[in-house]
Design a protein around this motif. Structure first.
Motif, PDB file in Angstrom:
ATOM      1  N   ASP A 198     -15.969 -31.573  40.348  1.00 27.96           N
ATOM      2  CA  ASP A 198     -14.962 -30.481  39.983  1.00 27.96           C
ATOM      3  C   ASP A 198     -15.566 -29.501  39.005  1.00 27.96           C
ATOM      4  OD1 ASP A 198     -13.048 -31.808  41.387  1.00 27.96           O
ATOM      5  OD2 ASP A 198     -11.641 -32.435  39.899  1.00 27.96           O
ATOM      6  N   GLU A 199     -16.402 -29.918  38.390  1.00 29.58           N
ATOM      7  CA  GLU A 199     -17.449 -29.069  37.387  1.00 29.58           C
ATOM      8  C   GLU A 199     -17.995 -27.897  38.257  1.00 29.58           C
ATOM      9  OE1 GLU A 199     -19.582 -31.599  35.226  1.00 29.58           O
ATOM     10  OE2 GLU A 199     -18.230 -33.044  34.684  1.00 29.58           O
ATOM     11  N   MET A 200     -18.309 -28.224  39.495  1.00 29.80           N
ATOM     12  CA  MET A 200     -19.037 -27.267  40.201  1.00 29.80           C
ATOM     13  C   MET A 200     -18.283 -25.932  40.390  1.00 29.80           C
ATOM     14  SD  MET A 200     -21.909 -28.840  40.121  1.00 29.80           S
ATOM     15  CE  MET A 200     -22.828 -27.926  41.280  1.00 29.80           C
ATOM     16  N   VAL A 201     -16.946 -25.979  40.458  1.00 29.32           N
ATOM     17  CA  VAL A 201     -16.102 -24.743  40.787  1.00 29.32           C
ATOM     18  C   VAL A 201     -16.061 -24.009  39.497  1.00 29.32           C
ATOM     19  CG1 VAL A 201     -13.693 -23.908  41.182  1.00 29.32           C
ATOM     20  CG2 VAL A 201     -14.424 -26.168  42.278  1.00 29.32           C
ATOM     21  N   ALA A 202     -16.270 -24.741  38.176  1.00 24.08           N
ATOM     22  CA  ALA A 202     -16.330 -23.808  37.015  1.00 24.08           C
ATOM     23  C   ALA A 202     -17.663 -23.142  37.066  1.00 24.08           C
ATOM     24  CB  ALA A 202     -16.221 -24.557  35.849  1.00 24.08           C
ATOM     25  N   ALA A 203     -18.744 -23.801  37.618  1.00 25.09           N
ATOM     26  CA  ALA A 203     -20.082 -23.240  37.554  1.00 25.09           C
ATOM     27  C   ALA A 203     -20.137 -22.189  38.214  1.00 25.09           C
ATOM     28  CB  ALA A 203     -21.173 -24.348  37.940  1.00 25.09           C
ATOM     29  N   LEU A 204     -19.499 -21.922  39.378  1.00 26.65           N
ATOM     30  CA  LEU A 204     -19.470 -20.740  40.268  1.00 26.65           C
ATOM     31  C   LEU A 204     -18.970 -19.583  39.611  1.00 26.65           C
ATOM     32  CD1 LEU A 204     -17.626 -22.000  43.450  1.00 26.65           C
ATOM     33  CD2 LEU A 204     -19.796 -21.687  43.308  1.00 26.65           C
ATOM     34  N   ASP A 205     -18.444 -19.605  38.303  1.00 28.85           N
ATOM     35  CA  ASP A 205     -18.343 -18.296  37.719  1.00 28.85           C
ATOM     36  C   ASP A 205     -19.508 -17.800  37.163  1.00 28.85           C
ATOM     37  OD1 ASP A 205     -15.693 -18.283  38.092  1.00 28.85           O
ATOM     38  OD2 ASP A 205     -15.237 -19.449  36.122  1.00 28.85           O
ATOM     39  N   TYR A 206     -20.537 -18.618  37.044  1.00 33.16           N
ATOM     40  CA  TYR A 206     -21.716 -18.160  36.423  1.00 33.16           C
ATOM     41  C   TYR A 206     -22.725 -17.508  37.499  1.00 33.16           C
ATOM     42  CZ  TYR A 206     -20.485 -20.642  32.294  1.00 33.16           C
ATOM     43  OH  TYR A 206     -19.668 -21.124  31.048  1.00 33.16           O
ATOM     44  N   CYS A 207     -22.189 -17.698  38.652  1.00 29.59           N
ATOM     45  CA  CYS A 207     -23.075 -17.152  39.716  1.00 29.59           C
ATOM     46  C   CYS A 207     -22.413 -15.699  40.315  1.00 29.59           C
ATOM     47  CB  CYS A 207     -22.912 -18.048  41.096  1.00 29.59           C
ATOM     48  SG  CYS A 207     -23.502 -19.745  40.694  1.00 29.59           S
ATOM     49  N   LEU A 208     -21.395 -15.352  39.717  1.00 29.20           N
ATOM     50  CA  LEU A 208     -20.833 -13.888  40.225  1.00 29.20           C
ATOM     51  C   LEU A 208     -21.756 -12.918  39.801  1.00 29.20           C
ATOM     52  CD1 LEU A 208     -17.019 -14.821  38.715  1.00 29.20           C
ATOM     53  CD2 LEU A 208     -17.977 -14.552  41.089  1.00 29.20           C
ATOM     54  N   HIS A 209     -21.424 -11.993  40.630  1.00 31.63           N
ATOM     55  CA  HIS A 209     -22.230 -10.613  40.320  1.00 31.63           C
ATOM     56  C   HIS A 209     -21.243  -9.419  40.266  1.00 31.63           C
ATOM     57  CE1 HIS A 209     -25.409  -7.791  41.553  1.00 31.63           C
ATOM     58  NE2 HIS A 209     -24.523  -7.073  42.228  1.00 31.63           N
ATOM     59  N   GLY A 210     -21.464  -9.002  39.104  1.00 33.12           N
ATOM     60  CA  GLY A 210     -20.608  -7.989  38.595  1.00 33.12           C
ATOM     61  C   GLY A 210     -19.022  -8.332  37.973  1.00 33.12           C
ATOM     62  N   LYS A 211     -18.178  -7.797  38.101  1.00 31.45           N
ATOM     63  CA  LYS A 211     -17.010  -7.970  37.554  1.00 31.45           C
ATOM     64  C   LYS A 211     -15.889  -7.398  38.243  1.00 31.45           C
ATOM     65  CE  LYS A 211     -16.609  -4.253  34.032  1.00 31.45           C
ATOM     66  NZ  LYS A 211     -16.366  -4.039  32.583  1.00 31.45           N
ATOM     67  N   GLY A 212     -14.425  -8.046  38.232  1.00 31.97           N
ATOM     68  CA  GLY A 212     -13.606  -7.406  38.495  1.00 31.97           C
ATOM     69  C   GLY A 212     -13.195  -8.110  39.992  1.00 31.97           C
ATOM     70  N   ALA A 213     -14.125  -8.671  40.691  1.00 34.05           N
ATOM     71  CA  ALA A 213     -13.820  -9.290  41.972  1.00 34.05           C
ATOM     72  C   ALA A 213     -12.831 -10.603  41.934  1.00 34.05           C
ATOM     73  CB  ALA A 213     -15.224  -9.894  42.401  1.00 34.05           C
ATOM     74  N   ALA A 214     -12.390 -11.113  43.030  1.00 29.38           N
ATOM     75  CA  ALA A 214     -11.759 -12.159  43.210  1.00 29.38           C
ATOM     76  C   ALA A 214     -12.496 -13.536  42.433  1.00 29.38           C
ATOM     77  CB  ALA A 214     -11.140 -12.313  44.416  1.00 29.38           C
ATOM     78  N   ALA A 215     -11.349 -14.309  42.246  1.00 22.08           N
ATOM     79  CA  ALA A 215     -11.860 -15.608  41.658  1.00 22.08           C
ATOM     80  C   ALA A 215     -12.530 -16.523  43.057  1.00 22.08           C
ATOM     81  CB  ALA A 215     -10.938 -16.436  40.892  1.00 22.08           C
ATOM     82  N   PRO A 216     -13.745 -17.269  42.634  1.00 20.15           N
ATOM     83  CA  PRO A 216     -13.927 -17.945  43.978  1.00 20.15           C
ATOM     84  C   PRO A 216     -13.366 -19.022  44.282  1.00 20.15           C
ATOM     85  CG  PRO A 216     -15.962 -17.840  42.282  1.00 20.15           C
ATOM     86  CD  PRO A 216     -14.764 -17.311  41.659  1.00 20.15           C
ATOM     87  N   SER A 217     -13.117 -19.518  45.660  1.00 21.42           N
ATOM     88  CA  SER A 217     -12.456 -20.559  45.958  1.00 21.42           C
ATOM     89  C   SER A 217     -13.087 -21.804  46.211  1.00 21.42           C
ATOM     90  CB  SER A 217     -11.598 -20.163  47.565  1.00 21.42           C
ATOM     91  OG  SER A 217     -12.845 -20.484  48.343  1.00 21.42           O
ATOM     92  N   ILE A 218     -12.073 -22.703  46.599  1.00 18.01           N
ATOM     93  CA  ILE A 218     -12.973 -24.143  46.497  1.00 18.01           C
ATOM     94  C   ILE A 218     -13.931 -24.140  47.658  1.00 18.01           C
ATOM     95  CG2 ILE A 218     -11.111 -25.068  47.957  1.00 18.01           C
ATOM     96  CD1 ILE A 218     -13.200 -26.952  45.168  1.00 18.01           C
ATOM     97  N   ASP A 219     -13.918 -23.487  48.523  1.00 13.47           N
ATOM     98  CA  ASP A 219     -14.902 -23.432  49.790  1.00 13.47           C
ATOM     99  C   ASP A 219     -15.795 -22.578  49.527  1.00 13.47           C
ATOM    100  OD1 ASP A 219     -13.476 -25.087  51.472  1.00 13.47           O
ATOM    101  OD2 ASP A 219     -11.806 -23.636  51.950  1.00 13.47           O
ATOM    102  N   THR A 220     -16.311 -21.696  48.405  1.00 14.26           N
ATOM    103  CA  THR A 220     -17.175 -21.059  48.154  1.00 14.26           C
ATOM    104  C   THR A 220     -18.826 -21.837  48.473  1.00 14.26           C
ATOM    105  OG1 THR A 220     -15.953 -19.753  46.725  1.00 14.26           O
ATOM    106  CG2 THR A 220     -18.292 -19.428  46.668  1.00 14.26           C
ATOM    107  N   ALA A 221     -18.682 -23.052  48.042  1.00 10.33           N
ATOM    108  CA  ALA A 221     -20.158 -23.759  48.021  1.00 10.33           C
ATOM    109  C   ALA A 221     -20.410 -24.015  49.683  1.00 10.33           C
ATOM    110  CB  ALA A 221     -19.942 -24.862  47.328  1.00 10.33           C
ATOM    111  N   MET A 222     -19.520 -24.134  50.326  1.00 12.63           N
ATOM    112  CA  MET A 222     -19.477 -24.392  51.657  1.00 12.63           C
ATOM    113  C   MET A 222     -20.419 -23.002  52.378  1.00 12.63           C
ATOM    114  SD  MET A 222     -16.763 -24.165  55.029  1.00 12.63           S
ATOM    115  CE  MET A 222     -15.894 -25.694  54.364  1.00 12.63           C
ATOM    116  N   HIS A 223     -19.830 -21.862  52.045  1.00 12.11           N
ATOM    117  CA  HIS A 223     -20.438 -20.856  52.668  1.00 12.11           C
ATOM    118  C   HIS A 223     -21.749 -20.211  52.030  1.00 12.11           C
ATOM    119  CE1 HIS A 223     -16.745 -19.055  54.798  1.00 12.11           C
ATOM    120  NE2 HIS A 223     -16.238 -20.093  53.741  1.00 12.11           N
TER     121      HIS A 223
END
Length: 679
Positions: A88-113
């Motif tokens: 579950d901690e990896m979902v919060a970690a996805l926020d540190y991978c975002l590029h720029g601001k104002g985009a949608a929040a990553p979903s739980i399936d982001t890692a799969m992609h």
């Protein structure tokens, strides 16, 4: 800033895939694209991924609904991942991978992609794919259906580990175009957006053909004698009669809006011998049961039993359902689990009649029904070639009460004041009624636009947002049958009624000597008799629901103020005003509040004034008709003209939740007419 070509291609692909329910359900699945773009700080090229964000829908996805991530950072998360217990901690970690601001929040399936080594990835929930994924021997069936072109991935809760699993399967099967995810759905990939889409569609259509050609007939078993669908008119009448009682059951913990579905697929399922067994197994795909709950409530009686017997049995089954759901929660809850959210069913199945589905608004209720229809299709496919074997109950609980799901629910904006409430407004095709309907929809209510003019009612309902927000019914309030029909339509559209506005009216302005018996009878038929008929039917429905309710009469300043050449209209308005007092006294014990609004001089936007009343009143006062609004304003204490919106504001004030202890009240909306002060 121009959209990156890969992101533009992703949006176009998403729209095509998401527009066909054979490919995926509403808000289900996600798609992604990878590409290179310059870093705005360094100017160096960086590899990015665009992916559908949390809560989005493929069919209606916009650029704002995409999450944009740096792939180097996302893939570097492999090095800090400590295993499934820390996933579950990896979902919060996805926020540190975002590029720029104002985009949608990553979903739980982001890692799969991000972890799958392909420029384009589609993860979808097609009924045909889930049928294989939820079959008892799904791995073998996948091999039989696809050979080496599609791999099998055993069930795992969505997240980082599932992404690693799929990436490993892809690497081990270089010839594969995708995989079937046990208990869940499919994932496809490709070197280009076109190839990825083609591969996803190839998997879906191949599975459809396999199920059709290899499946046995009548996978749900033979028809149960007596459980066949009622004729359409009888079926709809039965559904309308049951709807308020069913809505009461679904709203024990939280008020809910309803949706009714009597499609052939639903009726056939409920007529077949295996439906009790299959319904008890519940849905499997996480997208399904998060909206339908783990299983539905199923009435175990034929549709021809007496209505009272069906209602009594539903009440018994509901009690058992709540006890079973509480036991399910107790079996699987851990010290850190979120509290139980509610034990009422989201899906209620009535053999021979159809399916009721419920949610916090009409769209949610409708989508829940669509998801259960998906589940029926899944069960049919699985039973045709094998046996339906959904994921374990404990796994369903892990997802339903997942901390990440709880956090997602907490991000939902606070509901509007009239959310979950269903309103019926008479005379809502124009003027004051239209303004009231618009205000109620704006405040979150679902609205039934009732009007004698079918075209006007339909136009208003469409203007207010269409079937998920407003429906139109043609109703002459002087007719018992048409009034009952309007409430039946409300029950089928939204599950019942909570808020009724008696607004329909006509106006005949004549001196006493010129007022005919027909004038008198017509005036009283529409406003006195009509209000009585509407209130009586409203009380019947509200009592069946047991949720209380609001009745609001649009009376008039003329109910208490004596003016010339107006005996029929003013007497009918006085009748309405006293109905408010009488019904407030009678219905208070049922939690039904009855109040009134007394407008005066609503000229602009008024259907009554435009229909000849304005000319008659102008002649009475000896002024030009176009000056009537100004004339009325000048005779008030505030010197202000009253508009339909001001009356709508008063209706909302009475029903919006602040005046919970007010009943039997009339609110003047007349800009101050001293002669009409209430005593």
């Amino acid at each position: 800033m121009a959209l990156h070509p890969e992101a533009a291609a992703l949006l176009a692909r998403s729209h095509r895939l998401g527009s066909d329910p054979r490919n995926t359900n509403y808000a289900g699945g996600n798609a992604s694209a990878k590409g290179v773009a310059p870093d705005p700080v360094t100017g160096d090229d960086v590899e990015l991924m665009w992916v559908k964000g949390s809560g989005g829908d493929l069919g209606t996805l916009t650029a704002e609904g995409l999450a944009v991530l740096r792939l180097d950072r996302l893939r570097a998360l492999r090095g800090v991942y400590e295993g499934e217990e820390r996933e579950d901690e990896m979902v919060a970690a996805l926020d540190y991978c975002l590029h720029g601001k104002g985009a949608a929040a990553p979903s739980i399936d982001t890692a799969m992609h991000g972890l799958v080594d392909a420029p384009h990835v589609d993860h979808l929930h097609p009924d045909s794919g889930i049928a294989l994924a939820c079959a008892a021997d799904g791995e073998k069936l996948t091999a039989d259906c696809f050979g080496d072109t599609v791999a099998w991935v055993p069930w795992r809760r969505p997240g980082f580990q599932l992404g690693l699993d799929i990436a490993a399967v892809q690497a081990a099967n270089p010839e594969a175009i995708g995989c079937v995810l046990g208990g869940h759905g499919i994932t496809a990939w490709g070197a280009t957006s076109e190839e990825c889409e083609a591969n996803a569609l190839r998997i879906i259509r191949t599975a459809e053909t396999f199920l059709a050609e290899q499946g046995r007939p009548e996978p749900f078993g033979p028809v149960i004698k007596g459980y066949e669908a009622l004729p359409e008119a009888d079926r709809r009448a039965r559904a309308a009669a049951l709807a308020p009682y069913v809505r009461a059951l679904a709203s024990r913990d939280h008020p809910q809006v309803g949706h009714f579905d009597d499609s052939d697929a639903v009726l056939d399922f409920l007529a077949r011998a295996e439906h009790p067994r299959l319904a008890a197994l519940g849905t499997s795909c996480p997208d399904h049961f998060l909206r339908t709950k783990v299983r539905p409530l199923v009435l175990d009686l034929p549709p021809t039993v007496e209505l009272t017997e069906a209602i009594s049995r539903l009440d018994e089954l509901h009690t058992a359902y709540r006890e079973e759901y509480a036991a399910y929660y107790t079996r699987h809850a851990e010290p850190g689990s979120p509290p139980m959210r509610g034990a009422d069913p989201a899906i209620v199945l009535i053999p021979g009649v159809g399916m009721f589905s419920f949610g916090k608004d009409k769209q949610t209720a409708r989508v829940a029904g669509e998801f259960y229809l998906n589940a029926i299709n899944v069960m049919r496919g699985a039973e045709a070639v094998s046996s339906y074997a959904p994921i374990e109950e404990s796994e369903k609980f892990r997802i339903e009460y997942w901390a990440l799901e709880e956090a997602k629910l907490r991000r939902i904006p606070r509901p509007k004041a009239l959310a979950t409430r269903v309103a019926l407004v008479t005379g809502a095709g124009s003027g004051i009624g239209k303004a009231i309907a618009r205000r109620l929809v704006t405040e979150g209510a679902c609205v039934v636009v009732a009007d004698l003019d079918a075209a006007s009612g339909a136009a208003v309902a469409e203007e207010l947002g269409g079937p998920d927000r407003a429906v139109a019914v043609t109703a002459d309030v002087t007719s018992e049958d048409q009034v009952a029909g309007a409430f039946a339509a409300a029950a089928l559209a939204f599950g019942g009624v909570d808020l009724v506005v008696n607004n329909a009216g006509i106006s005949i302005s004549k001196p006493l000597a010129e007022t005919t018996v027909r004038d008198w009878d017509l005036q009283h038929a529409v406003m006195a008799r009509g209000s009585f008929l509407v209130a009586r039917e409203a009380a019947r429905v509200m009592r069946a629901q047991g949720l209380g309710g609001d009745l609001v009469y649009i009376a008039s300043k003329n109910a208490v103020f004596a003016g010339p050449n107006n005996v029929a209209y003013s007497a009918a308005k006085a009748d309405q005003a006293h109905q408010v007092r009488l019904l407030a006294a009678e219905l208070g014990g049922d939690g039904i509040r009855v109040n009134g609004v007394n407008p005066d001089g609503v000229v602009r936007g008024s259907g009554i004034f435009a229909g000849g009343w304005g000319a008659q009143r102008a002649a009475t006062y000896g002024i030009e008709e176009e000056k009537l609004g100004e004339f009325y304003a000048q005779r008030t204490l505030l010197k202000r003209e009253v508009l339909p919106e001001h009356v709508a504001n008063a209706v909302f004030a009475l029903t919006g939740g602040e005046l919970t202890h007010t009943t039997g009240l009339h609110i003047p909306v007349d800009a101050g007419v001293a002669g009409a002060f209430l005593r």
